[in-house]
Design a protein around this motif. Structure first.
Motif, mmCIF file in Angstrom:
data_model
loop_
_atom_site.group_PDB
_atom_site.id
_atom_site.type_symbol
_atom_site.label_atom_id
_atom_site.label_comp_id
_atom_site.label_asym_id
_atom_site.label_seq_id
_atom_site.Cartn_x
_atom_site.Cartn_y
_atom_site.Cartn_z
ATOM 1 N N ASP A 26 0.844 -1.185 0.000
ATOM 2 C CA ASP A 26 0.000 0.000 0.000
ATOM 3 C C ASP A 26 0.883 1.239 0.000
ATOM 4 O O ASP A 26 1.554 1.528 0.994
ATOM 5 C CB ASP A 26 -0.900 -0.011 1.237
ATOM 6 C CG ASP A 26 -1.955 1.088 1.219
ATOM 7 O OD1 ASP A 26 -1.859 1.976 0.340
ATOM 8 O OD2 ASP A 26 -2.866 1.054 2.064
ATOM 9 N N ARG A 28 0.083 4.203 0.207
ATOM 10 C CA ARG A 28 -0.383 5.229 1.150
ATOM 11 C C ARG A 28 -0.171 4.805 2.605
ATOM 12 O O ARG A 28 -0.535 5.524 3.520
ATOM 13 C CB ARG A 28 -1.857 5.540 0.894
ATOM 14 C CG ARG A 28 -2.103 6.142 -0.493
ATOM 15 C CD ARG A 28 -3.500 6.718 -0.633
ATOM 16 N NE ARG A 28 -4.515 5.671 -0.661
ATOM 17 C CZ ARG A 28 -5.809 5.914 -0.897
ATOM 18 N NH1 ARG A 28 -6.231 7.149 -1.104
ATOM 19 N NH2 ARG A 28 -6.679 4.930 -0.909
ATOM 20 N N ASP A 29 0.416 3.636 2.805
ATOM 21 C CA ASP A 29 0.653 3.131 4.160
ATOM 22 C C ASP A 29 2.074 2.598 4.283
ATOM 23 O O ASP A 29 2.297 1.479 4.748
ATOM 24 C CB ASP A 29 -0.366 2.027 4.492
ATOM 25 C CG ASP A 29 -0.277 1.563 5.942
ATOM 26 O OD1 ASP A 29 0.192 2.351 6.788
ATOM 27 O OD2 ASP A 29 -0.659 0.410 6.217
ATOM 28 N N CYS A 69 -7.287 1.518 -3.647
ATOM 29 C CA CYS A 69 -6.769 1.154 -2.339
ATOM 30 C C CYS A 69 -6.885 -0.363 -2.214
ATOM 31 O O CYS A 69 -7.662 -0.994 -2.947
ATOM 32 C CB CYS A 69 -7.537 1.855 -1.214
ATOM 33 S SG CYS A 69 -9.283 1.443 -1.137
#
Length: 515
Positions: A26, A28-29, A69
């Motif tokens: 991910d 975004r993580d 996502c």
């Protein structure tokens, strides 16, 4: 036990064959890794949630309005386990356009992220739809799945022809059409891609193409699941993110549209970027200017021109590395189980190098258009060939090249724009008597729209654009407006778009007024 006709549970197989390989990261993580074993358990929980909390049954549609996502992919593969159908909504569309698609597919639930919650809430409220939060705490929220068991559900009572995705495309009339992608078609596309493109279990891609397009779902994502590779999931395209993924996170294969590659080459990091682990780049969605792919070649990267359409996988061709420079710009040879032919208007095959319509056939093709039998019948001929509406040539070696489009649809920044849809909106404007839209080449976006208008009253270009923007996605709004006293017509009293295009080329005094 599943019968021989039950579609494969992709993640169940991957969890058995390569449970400890990284399936997802991910972006975004912190690029956190998720193994196939862990992903399978999480998707099982998602399937229980969809079935027990939302009542999703085989054949039910679940719409998703969200940016990329990992949870979006969880929904997709959970629906595959249930026999449900993903309706992947384009968040770039206006509320009115989205409402049309939701009404057509009639989903039982709408899943959304925080960014699009306002639009989704209105769509759900006016249609009594269950609204599910993908990344928030609004009830019901996907986070509730953590309370469900990570064990797989029994196989659904469906066969390989059952729909898995309804992916909406535009149409030459401007009316959106839902291309039905079955379990059979998505698997065939994945097998074709793995076998023909040479994908490997150690391949890594950056998934920044939006999941509301078949490109995001099926160019590399599903094929990499099939072979056990890794997808780095990103919310969207950003040059720095792409350079980081390539240099720091091991991206080996990359898909994008020409606009993205142009932005990369204009970025300060382009000159020093390390592409040593990048095996190939494939460009789709629009014609790619030759200087763009030559710049990748100069970096030692095998940059290829791709071709596909929602109704056909989308992956259709492959050009071997050793022919990139001998057949520059060609899309290559048909994939493993794909048949391709260039046909004349009478249905006969064209001889080598003659231009005709590209037609394809094979198990990767879509099943038809949702709720649109007439469009489905028009797409196929009696022998099962899908008529793509694109013009192509095939040389004596069997190598294909795309040269244009039969229809007047154009592609701006990787997005299909259908002039009839834009013209219909322009005709809603009280100041517009007549309107015609064509696409013209643009160095940044590939193509942009030019609207020719006959007005009943004076109106500024900015006001015309604002009128369109309130009713259309931004990429569909014409970038230029040309005022005419009358639109040229053919003998059949149809708008003569060839004459309009010639006026732009010739720069007549009347067209100059719109510049």
């Amino acid at each position: 036990m599943a019968s021989a006709s039950t579609p494969i549970d992709w993640l169940a197989r991957r969890a058995q064959l390569s449970p400890n390989r990284t399936a997802l990261r991910d972006a975004r993580d912190g690029y956190a890794p998720v193994t196939y074993g862990a992903w399978f358990r999480r998707v099982n929980q998602t399937a229980h949630f969809l079935q027990q909390r939302l009542g999703v049954r085989p054949g039910d549609r679940v719409a998703v309005l969200a940016r990329n996502c990992p949870a979006y992919l969880d929904i997709w593969f959970a629906l595959g386990q249930l026999g449900g159908i993903l309706q992947n909504l384009n968040w770039r569309l206006s509320p009115r356009e989205l409402a049309t698609l939701v009404d057509d597919a009639a989903p039982v639930a709408l899943v959304t992220d925080t960014e699009h919650a306002g639009v989704a809430a209105e769509l759900a409220r006016s249609r009594s739809l269950r609204l599910v939060s993908l990344d928030g705490d609004t009830t019901p929220a996907l986070a509730e799945r953590d309370t469900y068991p990570p064990t797989p559900l029994p196989p659904p009572p469906i066969g390989p022809e059952a729909p898995w995705v309804v992916c909406y495309t535009g149409g030459s009339t401007g009316t959106p059409k839902g291309a039905v992608l079955s379990h059979r078609a998505i698997l065939a596309n994945a097998v074709n891609t793995v076998l023909s493109w040479g994908l490997r279990p150690d391949d890594v891609t950056l998934l920044d193409a939006p999941l509301f397009h078949t490109g995001g779902l099926n160019v590399l994502t599903a094929p990499l699941v099939a072979i056990g590779g890794t997808s780095i999931v990103a919310g969207g395209f950003a040059p720095d993110q792409t350079f980081d993924a390539i240099e720091q996170h091991g991206v080996t294969v990359l898909f994008g549209v020409p606009t993205m590659f142009i932005e990369l080459q204009r970025h300060p990091r382009w000159a020093t970027a390390d592409f040593s682990r990048l095996r190939f780049v494939i460009s789709g969605g629009a014609p790619c200017p030759q200087p763009v792919y030559e710049a990748f070649w100069d970096k030692g990267v095998a940059f290829k021109t791709g071709y596909g359409l929602t109704e056909a996988g989308p992956n259709t061709f492959w050009l071997p590395d050793d022919q990139l420079k001998t057949k520059p710009g060609a899309v290559g040879y048909p994939l493993w189980s794909v048949e391709a032919r260039v046909m004349r208007a009478d249905g006969s095959p064209c001889p080598p190098d003659d231009i005709g319509e590209l037609c394809v056939r094979g198990p990767h093709l879509f099943s038809g258009y949702w709720n649109n039998a007439a469009a489905t019948a028009a797409a196929f001929d009696a022998d099962g060939w899908l008529h793509t509406g694109d013009l192509a040539t095939c040389d004596a070696d069997g190598c294909f090249r795309i040269v244009g489009r039969l229809k007047d649809m154009f592609i701006s920044g990787g997005e299909n724009v259908y002039p009839a849809e834009v013209e219909s909106v322009l005709h809603e404007c009280p100041a517009v008597a007549e309107a015609a839209v064509i696409g013209i080449p643009d160095p940044k976006w590939g193509e942009i729209g030019v609207a020719f208008v006959v007005l009943t009253q004076d109106i500024a270009d900015a006001d015309l654009a604002a009128f369109c923007r309130a009713r259309l996605a931004a990429y569909k709004v014409p970038k230029r407006f040309v005022r005419l006293s009358a639109l040229p017509k053919t003998g059949a009293h149809k708008v003569d778009k060839l004459a309009l295009r010639a006026q732009l080329t010739e720069g007549t005094p009347e067209t100059q007024k719109g510049r």
